[in-house]
Design a protein around this motif. Structure first.
Motif, PDB file in Angstrom:
ATOM      1  N   ASP A  20       0.526  -1.078  -0.110  1.00  0.00           N
ATOM      2  CA  ASP A  20       0.065  -0.028   0.038  1.00  0.00           C
ATOM      3  C   ASP A  20       0.866   1.359   0.073  1.00  0.00           C
ATOM      4  N   GLY A  21       1.841   1.070  -0.684  1.00  0.00           N
ATOM      5  CA  GLY A  21       2.875   2.433  -0.977  1.00  0.00           C
ATOM      6  C   GLY A  21       3.663   2.675   0.230  1.00  0.00           C
ATOM      7  N   ALA A  22       3.967   1.910   1.250  1.00  0.00           N
ATOM      8  CA  ALA A  22       4.782   2.142   2.349  1.00  0.00           C
ATOM      9  C   ALA A  22       5.452   1.127   2.835  1.00  0.00           C
ATOM     10  N   PHE A  23       6.621   1.152   3.263  1.00  0.00           N
ATOM     11  CA  PHE A  23       7.401   0.301   4.060  1.00  0.00           C
ATOM     12  C   PHE A  23       6.881  -0.092   5.324  1.00  0.00           C
ATOM     13  N   CYS A  24       7.070  -1.387   5.698  1.00  0.00           N
ATOM     14  CA  CYS A  24       6.487  -1.949   6.967  1.00  0.00           C
ATOM     15  C   CYS A  24       6.864  -3.133   7.424  1.00  0.00           C
ATOM     16  N   ALA A  25       6.810  -3.464   8.748  1.00  0.00           N
ATOM     17  CA  ALA A  25       7.026  -4.827   9.185  1.00  0.00           C
ATOM     18  C   ALA A  25       6.313  -5.864   8.251  1.00  0.00           C
ATOM     19  N   LEU A  26       6.697  -6.966   8.232  1.00  0.00           N
ATOM     20  CA  LEU A  26       5.994  -8.116   7.383  1.00  0.00           C
ATOM     21  C   LEU A  26       4.860  -8.660   8.001  1.00  0.00           C
ATOM     22  N   ALA A  27       4.716  -8.397   9.351  1.00  0.00           N
ATOM     23  CA  ALA A  27       3.417  -9.017   9.857  1.00  0.00           C
ATOM     24  C   ALA A  27       2.303  -7.725   9.577  1.00  0.00           C
ATOM     25  N   ASP A  28       2.609  -6.652   9.057  1.00  0.00           N
ATOM     26  CA  ASP A  28       1.650  -5.683   8.972  1.00  0.00           C
ATOM     27  C   ASP A  28       1.424  -5.407   7.553  1.00  0.00           C
ATOM     28  N   ALA A  29       1.869  -5.940   6.631  1.00  0.00           N
ATOM     29  CA  ALA A  29       1.606  -6.177   5.085  1.00  0.00           C
ATOM     30  C   ALA A  29       0.448  -7.234   4.927  1.00  0.00           C
ATOM     31  N   LYS A  30      -0.726  -6.429   4.454  1.00  0.00           N
ATOM     32  CA  LYS A  30      -1.908  -7.266   4.142  1.00  0.00           C
ATOM     33  C   LYS A  30      -2.622  -7.266   2.881  1.00  0.00           C
ATOM     34  N   ILE A  31      -3.244  -8.328   2.575  1.00  0.00           N
ATOM     35  CA  ILE A  31      -3.916  -8.429   1.168  1.00  0.00           C
ATOM     36  C   ILE A  31      -5.322  -8.893   1.653  1.00  0.00           C
ATOM     37  N   SER A  32      -6.427  -8.527   0.867  1.00  0.00           N
ATOM     38  CA  SER A  32      -7.610  -8.524   0.958  1.00  0.00           C
ATOM     39  C   SER A  32      -7.991 -10.137   0.668  1.00  0.00           C
ATOM     40  N   LEU A  33      -9.066 -10.611   1.301  1.00  0.00           N
ATOM     41  CA  LEU A  33      -9.539 -12.064   1.116  1.00  0.00           C
ATOM     42  C   LEU A  33      -9.919 -12.169  -0.286  1.00  0.00           C
ATOM     43  N   PHE A  34     -10.353 -11.010  -0.878  1.00  0.00           N
ATOM     44  CA  PHE A  34     -11.199 -10.779  -2.169  1.00  0.00           C
ATOM     45  C   PHE A  34     -10.050 -10.603  -3.227  1.00  0.00           C
ATOM     46  N   ASP A  35      -8.795 -10.539  -3.142  1.00  0.00           N
ATOM     47  CA  ASP A  35      -8.032 -10.298  -4.195  1.00  0.00           C
ATOM     48  C   ASP A  35      -7.958 -11.424  -5.142  1.00  0.00           C
ATOM     49  N   TRP A  36      -7.821 -10.925  -6.507  1.00  0.00           N
ATOM     50  CA  TRP A  36      -7.907 -12.293  -7.419  1.00  0.00           C
ATOM     51  C   TRP A  36      -6.613 -12.924  -7.290  1.00  0.00           C
ATOM     52  N   GLY A  37      -5.718 -12.321  -6.795  1.00  0.00           N
ATOM     53  CA  GLY A  37      -4.478 -12.699  -6.542  1.00  0.00           C
ATOM     54  C   GLY A  37      -4.562 -14.052  -5.541  1.00  0.00           C
ATOM     55  N   PHE A  38      -5.420 -14.012  -4.871  1.00  0.00           N
ATOM     56  CA  PHE A  38      -5.741 -15.197  -3.757  1.00  0.00           C
ATOM     57  C   PHE A  38      -6.775 -15.987  -4.317  1.00  0.00           C
ATOM     58  N   THR A  39      -7.605 -15.501  -4.932  1.00  0.00           N
ATOM     59  CA  THR A  39      -8.846 -16.230  -5.116  1.00  0.00           C
ATOM     60  C   THR A  39      -8.705 -17.108  -6.668  1.00  0.00           C
ATOM     61  N   ARG A  40      -7.969 -16.353  -7.359  1.00  0.00           N
ATOM     62  CA  ARG A  40      -7.795 -17.009  -8.993  1.00  0.00           C
ATOM     63  C   ARG A  40      -6.497 -17.220  -9.192  1.00  0.00           C
ATOM     64  N   SER A  41      -5.422 -17.161  -8.171  1.00  0.00           N
ATOM     65  CA  SER A  41      -3.980 -17.102  -8.718  1.00  0.00           C
ATOM     66  C   SER A  41      -3.726 -16.120  -9.862  1.00  0.00           C
ATOM     67  N   ASP A  42      -4.290 -15.081  -9.745  1.00  0.00           N
ATOM     68  CA  ASP A  42      -4.284 -14.181 -10.866  1.00  0.00           C
ATOM     69  C   ASP A  42      -3.077 -12.959 -10.472  1.00  0.00           C
ATOM     70  N   ALA A  43      -1.957 -13.507 -10.426  1.00  0.00           N
ATOM     71  CA  ALA A  43      -0.943 -12.605  -9.908  1.00  0.00           C
ATOM     72  C   ALA A  43       0.326 -12.958 -10.873  1.00  0.00           C
ATOM     73  N   THR A  44       1.396 -11.977 -10.660  1.00  0.00           N
ATOM     74  CA  THR A  44       2.685 -12.453 -11.345  1.00  0.00           C
ATOM     75  C   THR A  44       3.905 -11.917 -10.141  1.00  0.00           C
ATOM     76  N   TYR A  45       4.919 -12.563 -10.372  1.00  0.00           N
ATOM     77  CA  TYR A  45       5.784 -12.169  -9.217  1.00  0.00           C
ATOM     78  C   TYR A  45       7.336 -12.458  -9.673  1.00  0.00           C
ATOM     79  N   ASP A  46       8.194 -12.128  -9.106  1.00  0.00           N
ATOM     80  CA  ASP A  46       9.556 -12.238  -9.140  1.00  0.00           C
ATOM     81  C   ASP A  46      10.432 -12.482  -7.902  1.00  0.00           C
TER      82      ASP A  46
END
Ligand SMILES: Cc1ncc(COP(=O)(O)O)c(C=O)c1O
Length: 306
Positions: A20-46
């Motif tokens: 969300d545009g900010a540096f934070c501790a790992l435990a504070d980084a959140k992703i929505s339950l409804f993000d298609w990255g989670f529900t559809r594997s609709d994501a890419t990474y490196d």
């Protein structure tokens, strides 16, 4: 999108994220339950690595990430130079000399009830963790036992494996098969029975002094590319072509390539010792791989601040 200032060195010791545009501790980084990255594997990474205070071939990872984004019709609000700065920020914030550094873009969440991916705002995350090995150094010394699974990697016509993706169910199930048999890790085949890749690595064999690896149907790993380039520089004969599993079982040497450890010689295939471990070709490539980490063209030293 404007970038925040980089975090202070080790401000998030041991692990730092950018979400969300900010540096934070790992435990504070959140992703929505409804993000298609989670529900559809609709994501890419490196994933890039930092070794002894410097990124290795970071430009190549960033180039591949932007190519993956374009192929997936995903976008991030940062240029390559800004992305580089964010990744450096994560490592500095984590205060790590050896790190696993991920950059991830997910489809995001379309408005409630909508099923149109064009309406989703893509999300970008990055994080740095302590370096993650495909096999830890003790296991490498003992010798990796690779299970050659009959499971078939998702067809490249369905999901382009050159786009780094989270379509890993085939790979994860092959890992369970490997553990059930007392092996350390696994690789899967394509629909024609050629060796494809494993959970986090490409696969190579050496037969009669010639190095072989799959031509298609796999992620074009940065470490695979490095191994291929090293073969050229060292004058080691190389064949990039389909590799039938039956021929693979007759290998003199086998090695895996991954950002998580570079060139990793394998000792056994399904419990059967390979004729050479660690074989002379694997050892030569492994030494050259680590020597490349000192080359200025491959190194991008992390600015840890004061
Ligand atoms: C499926 C798969 N193949 C191969 C690789 C190796 O790629 P690289 O050398 O870029 O780490 C990875 C890395 O995570 C992977 O996930």
């Amino acid at each position: 999108m404007p970038l925040p200032p980089l975090p202070a060195a080790a401000a998030f010791e041991g692990g730092c994220a950018f979400a969300d545009g900010a540096f934070c501790a790992l435990a504070d980084a959140k992703i929505s339950l409804f993000d298609w990255g989670f529900t559809r594997s609709d994501a890419t990474y490196d994933v890039a690595s930092v070794w002894q205070g410097a990124f290795f071939r970071l430009d190549t990872h960033i180039e591949r990430f932007f190519a993956s984004l374009a192929s997936m019709r995903l976008a991030i609000p940062y240029s390559g130079a800004e992305l580089r700065r964010i990744l450096h920020g994560c490592v500095r914030g984590a205060g790590l000399r050896d790190a696993y550094v991920a950059m991830v873009c997910t489809r995001g969440v379309p408005p409630r009830g909508a099923r149109d991916p064009r309406l989703a705002v893509n999300r970008f995350y990055a994080y740095a963790l302590p370096f993650v090995w495909i096999a830890p150094p003790e296991k490498q010394a003992q010798g990796i036992d690779l299970h050659v699974s009959e499971r078939v990697r998702i067809a490249p016509e369905s999901v382009d494996p050159r786009v780094k993706n989270y379509h890993w169910i085939d790979l994860v199930q092959s890992l369970f098969d490997a553990y059930d048999r007392g092996r350390d890790t696994s690789c899967v085949v394509d629909a024609q029975g050629h060796i494809a890749e494993g959970p986090g690595f490409n696969v190579f064999m050496v037969k009669g002094g010639v190095v072989h690896t799959a031509e298609r149907g796999v992620l074009e790993g940065v470490s695979r590319r490095t191994a291929i380039e090293l073969c050229g520089w060292l004058g080691i004969p190389l064949r990039v072509q389909p590799l039938p599993a039956t021929e693979f079982r007759q290998a003199d040497e086998v090695f895996l390539t991954s950002t998580g450890g570079g060139i990793l010689p394998v000792a056994r295939l399904d419990g059967v010792p390979l004729p050479q471990f660690p074989g002379p070709v694997s050892k030569r490539l492994q030494a050259a791989y680590w020597a490349m980490h000192d080359e200025p063209a491959c190194r991008d030293p992390v600015d840890y601040g004061a």
